[in-house]
Scaffold this motif. Structure first.
Motif, PDB file in Angstrom:
ATOM      1  N   ASN A 107       0.761  -1.279   0.025  1.00  0.00           N
ATOM      2  CA  ASN A 107      -0.110   0.061   0.047  1.00  0.00           C
ATOM      3  C   ASN A 107       0.929   1.396   0.039  1.00  0.00           C
ATOM      4  O   ASN A 107       0.688   2.135  -0.765  1.00  0.00           O
ATOM      5  CB  ASN A 107      -0.827   0.185   1.235  1.00  0.00           C
ATOM      6  CG  ASN A 107      -1.996  -0.819   1.415  1.00  0.00           C
ATOM      7  OD1 ASN A 107      -2.175  -1.823   0.132  1.00  0.00           O
ATOM      8  ND2 ASN A 107      -2.805  -1.106   2.569  1.00  0.00           N
ATOM      9  N   GLU A 108       1.706   1.397   1.036  1.00  0.00           N
ATOM     10  CA  GLU A 108       2.388   2.550   1.064  1.00  0.00           C
ATOM     11  C   GLU A 108       3.494   3.036  -0.106  1.00  0.00           C
ATOM     12  O   GLU A 108       3.566   3.946  -0.343  1.00  0.00           O
ATOM     13  CB  GLU A 108       3.262   2.580   2.506  1.00  0.00           C
ATOM     14  CG  GLU A 108       2.280   2.286   3.730  1.00  0.00           C
ATOM     15  CD  GLU A 108       1.267   3.227   3.774  1.00  0.00           C
ATOM     16  OE1 GLU A 108       1.518   4.396   3.532  1.00  0.00           O
ATOM     17  OE2 GLU A 108       0.122   2.782   4.452  1.00  0.00           O
ATOM     18  N   GLU A 109       4.219   1.815  -0.678  1.00  0.00           N
ATOM     19  CA  GLU A 109       5.083   1.936  -1.703  1.00  0.00           C
ATOM     20  C   GLU A 109       4.125   2.420  -2.935  1.00  0.00           C
ATOM     21  O   GLU A 109       4.967   3.373  -3.729  1.00  0.00           O
ATOM     22  CB  GLU A 109       5.549   0.566  -2.078  1.00  0.00           C
ATOM     23  CG  GLU A 109       7.011   0.682  -2.753  1.00  0.00           C
ATOM     24  CD  GLU A 109       8.103   0.805  -1.778  1.00  0.00           C
ATOM     25  OE1 GLU A 109       8.562   2.053  -1.886  1.00  0.00           O
ATOM     26  OE2 GLU A 109       8.709   0.160  -0.943  1.00  0.00           O
ATOM     27  N   ASP A 262       1.976   4.925 -15.152  1.00  0.00           N
ATOM     28  CA  ASP A 262       2.674   3.511 -14.685  1.00  0.00           C
ATOM     29  C   ASP A 262       2.264   2.357 -15.520  1.00  0.00           C
ATOM     30  O   ASP A 262       3.123   1.511 -15.288  1.00  0.00           O
ATOM     31  CB  ASP A 262       2.591   3.795 -13.192  1.00  0.00           C
ATOM     32  CG  ASP A 262       3.525   2.570 -12.399  1.00  0.00           C
ATOM     33  OD1 ASP A 262       4.748   2.676 -13.079  1.00  0.00           O
ATOM     34  OD2 ASP A 262       3.235   1.726 -11.580  1.00  0.00           O
ATOM     35  N   VAL A 263       1.255   2.330 -15.963  1.00  0.00           N
ATOM     36  CA  VAL A 263       0.602   1.298 -16.539  1.00  0.00           C
ATOM     37  C   VAL A 263      -0.061   1.202 -17.803  1.00  0.00           C
ATOM     38  O   VAL A 263      -0.544   2.540 -18.292  1.00  0.00           O
ATOM     39  CB  VAL A 263      -0.561   0.509 -15.606  1.00  0.00           C
ATOM     40  CG1 VAL A 263       0.112  -0.144 -14.294  1.00  0.00           C
ATOM     41  CG2 VAL A 263      -1.525   1.754 -15.098  1.00  0.00           C
ATOM     42  N   LEU A 282       6.009   8.814 -18.287  1.00  0.00           N
ATOM     43  CA  LEU A 282       5.948   7.499 -18.634  1.00  0.00           C
ATOM     44  C   LEU A 282       6.702   6.612 -17.657  1.00  0.00           C
ATOM     45  O   LEU A 282       7.953   6.835 -17.769  1.00  0.00           O
ATOM     46  CB  LEU A 282       6.093   7.279 -20.095  1.00  0.00           C
ATOM     47  CG  LEU A 282       5.383   7.921 -21.038  1.00  0.00           C
ATOM     48  CD1 LEU A 282       6.074   7.534 -22.508  1.00  0.00           C
ATOM     49  CD2 LEU A 282       3.893   7.677 -21.260  1.00  0.00           C
ATOM     50  N   LEU A 283       6.231   5.543 -17.056  1.00  0.00           N
ATOM     51  CA  LEU A 283       6.883   4.725 -15.906  1.00  0.00           C
ATOM     52  C   LEU A 283       6.609   3.268 -16.416  1.00  0.00           C
ATOM     53  O   LEU A 283       5.684   2.698 -16.900  1.00  0.00           O
ATOM     54  CB  LEU A 283       6.646   5.229 -14.574  1.00  0.00           C
ATOM     55  CG  LEU A 283       6.669   6.267 -14.028  1.00  0.00           C
ATOM     56  CD1 LEU A 283       6.286   6.324 -12.414  1.00  0.00           C
ATOM     57  CD2 LEU A 283       8.198   6.616 -14.150  1.00  0.00           C
ATOM     58  N   PRO A 284       7.776   2.428 -16.139  1.00  0.00           N
ATOM     59  CA  PRO A 284       7.579   1.044 -16.740  1.00  0.00           C
ATOM     60  C   PRO A 284       6.778   0.287 -15.344  1.00  0.00           C
ATOM     61  O   PRO A 284       7.557  -0.785 -15.078  1.00  0.00           O
ATOM     62  CB  PRO A 284       8.978   0.531 -16.944  1.00  0.00           C
ATOM     63  CG  PRO A 284       9.681   1.448 -15.928  1.00  0.00           C
ATOM     64  CD  PRO A 284       9.102   2.667 -15.875  1.00  0.00           C
ATOM     65  N   HIS A 285       5.540   0.466 -15.237  1.00  0.00           N
ATOM     66  CA  HIS A 285       4.798  -0.245 -13.938  1.00  0.00           C
ATOM     67  C   HIS A 285       5.880  -0.629 -12.779  1.00  0.00           C
ATOM     68  O   HIS A 285       6.203  -1.737 -12.537  1.00  0.00           O
ATOM     69  CB  HIS A 285       4.458  -1.585 -14.608  1.00  0.00           C
ATOM     70  CG  HIS A 285       3.223  -2.289 -13.926  1.00  0.00           C
ATOM     71  ND1 HIS A 285       2.381  -2.942 -14.337  1.00  0.00           N
ATOM     72  CD2 HIS A 285       2.889  -2.173 -12.442  1.00  0.00           C
ATOM     73  CE1 HIS A 285       1.467  -3.621 -13.292  1.00  0.00           C
ATOM     74  NE2 HIS A 285       1.764  -3.114 -12.211  1.00  0.00           N
ATOM     75  N   VAL A 286       6.132   0.494 -12.067  1.00  0.00           N
ATOM     76  CA  VAL A 286       6.957   0.223 -10.985  1.00  0.00           C
ATOM     77  C   VAL A 286       6.247   0.674  -9.643  1.00  0.00           C
ATOM     78  O   VAL A 286       7.211   1.024  -8.699  1.00  0.00           O
ATOM     79  CB  VAL A 286       8.423   1.185 -11.219  1.00  0.00           C
ATOM     80  CG1 VAL A 286       9.440   0.564 -12.344  1.00  0.00           C
ATOM     81  CG2 VAL A 286       7.883   2.682 -11.424  1.00  0.00           C
ATOM     82  N   GLY A 287       5.038   0.554  -9.573  1.00  0.00           N
ATOM     83  CA  GLY A 287       4.368   0.944  -8.395  1.00  0.00           C
ATOM     84  C   GLY A 287       4.943   0.411  -7.150  1.00  0.00           C
ATOM     85  O   GLY A 287       5.079   0.986  -5.987  1.00  0.00           O
ATOM     86  N   SER A 288       5.271  -0.931  -7.248  1.00  0.00           N
ATOM     87  CA  SER A 288       5.504  -1.736  -6.064  1.00  0.00           C
ATOM     88  C   SER A 288       7.137  -2.069  -6.109  1.00  0.00           C
ATOM     89  O   SER A 288       7.681  -3.062  -5.243  1.00  0.00           O
ATOM     90  CB  SER A 288       4.969  -2.871  -5.992  1.00  0.00           C
ATOM     91  OG  SER A 288       5.071  -3.864  -7.026  1.00  0.00           O
ATOM     92  N   ALA A 289       7.685  -1.670  -7.236  1.00  0.00           N
ATOM     93  CA  ALA A 289       8.935  -2.111  -7.741  1.00  0.00           C
ATOM     94  C   ALA A 289      10.428  -1.609  -6.683  1.00  0.00           C
ATOM     95  O   ALA A 289      11.415  -0.853  -7.081  1.00  0.00           O
ATOM     96  CB  ALA A 289       9.481  -1.739  -8.970  1.00  0.00           C
ATOM     97  N   THR A 290      10.252  -2.024  -5.279  1.00  0.00           N
ATOM     98  CA  THR A 290      11.511  -1.854  -4.777  1.00  0.00           C
ATOM     99  C   THR A 290      11.621  -3.252  -3.999  1.00  0.00           C
ATOM    100  O   THR A 290      10.983  -3.971  -3.914  1.00  0.00           O
ATOM    101  CB  THR A 290      11.059  -1.000  -3.489  1.00  0.00           C
ATOM    102  OG1 THR A 290      10.075  -1.532  -2.543  1.00  0.00           O
ATOM    103  CG2 THR A 290      10.533   0.425  -3.775  1.00  0.00           C
TER     104      THR A 290
END
Ligand code: NAP
Ligand code: 8YV
Length: 326
Positions: A107-109, A262-263, A282-290
């Motif tokens: 959620n937070e990420e 992001d998507v 434009l982002l490469p679907h990185v919402g949770s990407a850590t």
């Protein structure tokens, strides 16, 4: 389908439909299960169909009723990601198969990323970075641009992540309204049952709701028109929620101001026409990407399978396949 484990099934067979996270998921699964795939998926299914009791999946491959029918002993589908639009959960429910996802741990990420994308889009941060790198600053200042200061934000989807996004937007001092099918009892923001009415009353839309048939092209030309020329669209939900050609046209014609995405509909393929536009980030679907959050998601994929095959039920079943059964 049965949740009881015969003694002979100490190592249930699991199908892996694609790479998930080598360090966290694959290694742990291999310690506890006989993992089949993802190489030679079709041949593996043909050879082992009657033995496969679990399935771990991520994103791309559609896990539909046809695939489930090829796996008559399938008990559980563990999805890497809170969004499970690639899994036909209704078909799973009809067949008594449990579906699990990875809620809350991201959620937070994802909310952080949504706010980052909103700021990047309004304040043109990537454009300003490109300007400095290209030597533009030597020739003159970066042009003045739009502000977050006088904006009203509409959040589409007010679930776990939507609420985390709302908390951040409140801290920025901006008014919030939202659209969902049902009003949320635990938030005080104005609820709009009609998305077009919301788009008309705000100038910034943040999308954070599930993909799939029910939300396909929810944000269409009419919604974008209602959002208007000051309008900013942030999509951290699924590409399918937006009519992509309509969005492209609205950005090209400047009938909305800008978008942060992001998507996309056909990831990782982003329509090239977006690349020519300076009013989209434009982002490469990185919402949770850590590392932190993907590790937690991967652990939940494993925990669901381990718990199920230990006879303790799933940890995070989706709404369509509740546990204990309703
Ligand atoms: P959630 O807690 O289930 O919340 C979903 C929200 O969407 C609810 O408020 C729900 O309200 C609303 N909604 C569902 N169907 C709708 C419809 N047809 N029209 C309008 N509103 C609808 O889910 P979450 O954990 O917040 O995650 C939301 C989504 O974010 C995921 O499904 C996924 O697609 C996306 N996501 C993206 C990333 C990324 O990396 N970009 C990362 C994580 C998640 P009602 O049921 O009342 O309509
Ligand atoms: C993942 C996501 O990157 O959780 C989701 O729904 O969109 C992201 O966190 C994705 O699911 C992995 O394929």
């Amino acid at each position: 389908m049965s949740s009881s484990l015969p003694a002979s099934a100490a190592r249930p067979k699991l199908l892996l439909t694609g790479a998930i996270m080598e360090g966290v998921v694959e290694r742990q699964l291999a310690e506890r299960f006989t993992v089949l795939g993802p190489d030679g998926l079709d041949a593996v299914i043909a050879a082992e169909a009657g033995e496969i009791r679990g399935l771990a999946t991520k994103g791309k491959l559609k896990v539909d009723g046809a695939l489930m029918d090829r796996l008559p002993k399938l008990e559980i589908i563990s999805n890497f990601g809170v969004g499970y639009d690639t899994v036909d959960a209704a078909a799973a429910a009809q067949r008594g198969i449990i579906v699990t996802n990875t809620p809350d741990v991201l959620n937070e990420e994802v909310a952080d990323l949504a706010l980052g994308l909103l700021l990047a889009t309004v304040r043109e941060i990537p454009q300003a970075d490109r300007f400095v790198r290209a030597g533009g600053w030597i020739k003159g200042p970066f042009p003045l641009g739009a502000t977050l200061r006088d904006r009203k934000v509409g959040i589409v989807g007010m679930g776990r992540i939507g609420k985390a996004i709302a908390k951040r937007i409140e801290a920025f001092g901006l008014p919030i309204a939202y659209h969902t099918r049902r009003p949320q009892p635990d938030v005080a923001f104005t609820h709009y049952p009609d998305l077009i009415a919301l788009a008309r009353d705000v100038d910034t839309l943040v999308l954070i709701l599930p993909g799939g048939a029910a939300t396909r092209n929810l944000v269409n030309a009419e919604v974008l028109e209602a959002l208007g020329p000051r309008g900013i669209l942030i999509n951290v939900a699924r590409g399918t929620v937006v009519d992509e050609p309509a969005l492209l046209k609205a950005l090209q014609d400047r009938t909305i101001l800008a978008a942060g995405l992001d998507v996309f509909v056909d990831e990782p393929r982003v329509p090239e026409a977006f690349f020519a536009l300076d009013n989209v980030v434009l982002l490469p679907h990185v919402g949770s990407a850590t590392h932190h959050t993907r590790n937690a998601m991967g652990q939940l994929v494993v925990d669901n399978l381990v718990s199920w095959f230990a006879g303790k039920g799933p940890v995070t079943p989706v709404g369509e396949t509740p546990w204990p059964k309703g």
